[in-house]
Design a protein around this motif. Structure first.
Motif, PDB file in Angstrom:
ATOM      1  N   PRO A 209       0.537  -1.371   0.071  1.00  0.00           N
ATOM      2  CA  PRO A 209      -0.111  -0.173  -0.505  1.00  0.00           C
ATOM      3  C   PRO A 209       1.218   1.499  -0.215  1.00  0.00           C
ATOM      4  O   PRO A 209       2.102   1.279   0.904  1.00  0.00           O
TER       5      PRO A 209
ATOM      6  N   ARG B  72       4.848  11.047  -3.015  1.00  0.00           N
ATOM      7  CA  ARG B  72       4.966  10.483  -1.281  1.00  0.00           C
ATOM      8  C   ARG B  72       6.294  11.277  -0.482  1.00  0.00           C
ATOM      9  O   ARG B  72       6.832  10.174  -0.597  1.00  0.00           O
TER      10      ARG B  72
ATOM     11  N   TYR C 258      11.041   9.285   0.924  1.00  0.00           N
ATOM     12  CA  TYR C 258      11.182   7.857  -0.292  1.00  0.00           C
ATOM     13  C   TYR C 258      11.796   8.436  -1.410  1.00  0.00           C
ATOM     14  O   TYR C 258      11.623   7.580  -1.944  1.00  0.00           O
TER      15      TYR C 258
ATOM     16  N   ASN D 149       8.225  -5.660  -0.995  1.00  0.00           N
ATOM     17  CA  ASN D 149       7.815  -4.539   0.508  1.00  0.00           C
ATOM     18  C   ASN D 149       5.955  -4.670   0.889  1.00  0.00           C
ATOM     19  O   ASN D 149       5.746  -3.647  -0.033  1.00  0.00           O
TER      20      ASN D 149
ATOM     21  N   GLY E  92       4.898  -2.135   2.872  1.00  0.00           N
ATOM     22  CA  GLY E  92       4.701  -0.480   3.000  1.00  0.00           C
ATOM     23  C   GLY E  92       3.862  -1.448   4.482  1.00  0.00           C
ATOM     24  O   GLY E  92       4.413  -2.369   5.401  1.00  0.00           O
ATOM     25  N   ALA E  93       2.543  -0.667   5.022  1.00  0.00           N
ATOM     26  CA  ALA E  93       2.483  -0.544   6.659  1.00  0.00           C
ATOM     27  C   ALA E  93       1.893  -1.973   6.682  1.00  0.00           C
ATOM     28  O   ALA E  93       1.865  -2.239   8.292  1.00  0.00           O
TER      29      ALA E  93
ATOM     30  N   HIS F 191       4.086  -4.309   9.309  1.00  0.00           N
ATOM     31  CA  HIS F 191       3.293  -3.810  10.433  1.00  0.00           C
ATOM     32  C   HIS F 191       2.179  -4.961  11.123  1.00  0.00           C
ATOM     33  O   HIS F 191       2.115  -4.742  12.806  1.00  0.00           O
TER      34      HIS F 191
ATOM     35  N   HIS G  22      12.543  -2.462   2.394  1.00  0.00           N
ATOM     36  CA  HIS G  22      12.560  -1.250   2.836  1.00  0.00           C
ATOM     37  C   HIS G  22      13.166  -0.046   2.174  1.00  0.00           C
ATOM     38  O   HIS G  22      14.239  -0.433   2.535  1.00  0.00           O
ATOM     39  N   ILE G  23      12.539   0.801   2.177  1.00  0.00           N
ATOM     40  CA  ILE G  23      13.188   1.843   1.179  1.00  0.00           C
ATOM     41  C   ILE G  23      13.690   2.614   2.206  1.00  0.00           C
ATOM     42  O   ILE G  23      15.510   3.148   2.504  1.00  0.00           O
ATOM     43  N   SER G  24      12.817   3.119   3.435  1.00  0.00           N
ATOM     44  CA  SER G  24      13.940   3.656   4.693  1.00  0.00           C
ATOM     45  C   SER G  24      14.148   3.298   5.739  1.00  0.00           C
ATOM     46  O   SER G  24      13.625   1.820   5.678  1.00  0.00           O
TER      47      SER G  24
ATOM     48  N   VAL H 234      13.611   1.613   8.743  1.00  0.00           N
ATOM     49  CA  VAL H 234      12.776   2.027   9.939  1.00  0.00           C
ATOM     50  C   VAL H 234      12.473   1.906  11.039  1.00  0.00           C
ATOM     51  O   VAL H 234      11.721   2.391  11.696  1.00  0.00           O
TER      52      VAL H 234
ATOM     53  N   ARG I 229      12.734   5.144  12.835  1.00  0.00           N
ATOM     54  CA  ARG I 229      11.555   5.983  12.459  1.00  0.00           C
ATOM     55  C   ARG I 229      10.466   5.470  13.577  1.00  0.00           C
ATOM     56  O   ARG I 229      11.116   5.146  14.994  1.00  0.00           O
TER      57      ARG I 229
ATOM     58  N   ARG J  95       7.202   1.551  14.007  1.00  0.00           N
ATOM     59  CA  ARG J  95       7.864   0.250  12.499  1.00  0.00           C
ATOM     60  C   ARG J  95       8.853  -0.048  12.901  1.00  0.00           C
ATOM     61  O   ARG J  95       9.824  -1.380  11.524  1.00  0.00           O
TER      62      ARG J  95
HETATM   63  C1  DQA Z   1       7.863   1.140   4.200  1.00  0.00           C
HETATM   64  C2  DQA Z   1       8.345   1.759   5.079  1.00  0.00           C
HETATM   65  C3  DQA Z   1       6.903   1.333   5.791  1.00  0.00           C
HETATM   66  O1  DQA Z   1       6.906   1.279   8.018  1.00  0.00           O
HETATM   67  C4  DQA Z   1       5.891   1.911   5.305  1.00  0.00           C
HETATM   68  O2  DQA Z   1       4.658   2.067   5.911  1.00  0.00           O
HETATM   69  C5  DQA Z   1       5.409   2.124   3.680  1.00  0.00           C
HETATM   70  C6  DQA Z   1       7.547   1.972   3.424  1.00  0.00           C
HETATM   71  C7  DQA Z   1      10.067   1.416   3.458  1.00  0.00           C
HETATM   72  O3  DQA Z   1       9.732   1.538   2.360  1.00  0.00           O
HETATM   73  O4  DQA Z   1      10.544   2.037   4.412  1.00  0.00           O
HETATM   74  O5  DQA Z   1       4.922   2.397   3.312  1.00  0.00           O
HETATM   75  O6  DQA Z   1       8.163  -0.352   3.603  1.00  0.00           O
END
Ligand code: DQA
Length: 140
Positions: A10, A18, A23, A72, A74-75, A78, A98-100, A102, A105, A109
């Motif tokens: 998502p 975004r 990101y 990936n 996304g949310a 978690h 994950h791009i970031s 986590v 953060r 996460r």
């Molecule tokens: C993410 C990190 C997740 O916590 C977040 O909800 C995302 C992107 C990332 O790629 O860093 O949607 O998966």
């Protein structure tokens, strides 16, 4: 020819727009094209969906046939026991990306529901996280 499935969960359809401070500015499609050029000997498929069940269906579809899945979630990372169960149900190795980073953060996460089913986890390298996972699936 090796077959690798990238699955983006998502909100990852909004990459480039975004929260660019987290990101980045690049959309996923041009990055995917560059990946396909870099690995011409590998079939790289991509699915993005904002719906949990679509991610599960995709894991089921390729999970007995492809050489690897780069996920990936996304949310859903978690929250989703259903994704963990899907990952555990198939044979194909899944790499969580994950791009970031986590872990730098919010605390919510820091916990991944899916890591326990994955071969490994790569996070914090921007879009390069996907390439690092693919590199492992091809050469690792
Ligand atoms: C993410 C990190 C997740 O916590 C977040 O909800 C995302 C992107 C990332 O790629 O860093 O949607 O998966």
């Amino acid at each position: 020819m090796k077959k690798i499935q990238i699955i983006n969960g998502p909100n990852l359809n909004l990459l480039g727009k975004r929260e660019p401070g987290i990101y980045g500015n690049q959309g996923f499609e041009p990055y995917l094209e560059a990946l396909r050029k870099r690995y011409p000997e590998t079939q790289i498929e991509h699915l993005q969906s904002n719906h949990e069940g679509d991610l599960i269906d995709c894991i089921h579809r390729v999970g007995f046939d492809f050489d690897g899945i780069v996920l990936n979630a996304g949310a859903y990372t978690h929250t989703s026991v259903a994704l963990l169960d899907a990952i555990k149900a198939v044979n194909t190795p899944v790499i969580e990306v994950h791009i970031s980073n986590v872990h730098q953060r919010e605390e919510f996460r820091h916990k991944s529901m899916i890591s326990a089913g994955c071969k490994g986890v790569i996070c914090g390298f921007g879009l390069d996280s996907y390439r690092l996972a693919i590199e492992h699936l091809i050469n690792g």
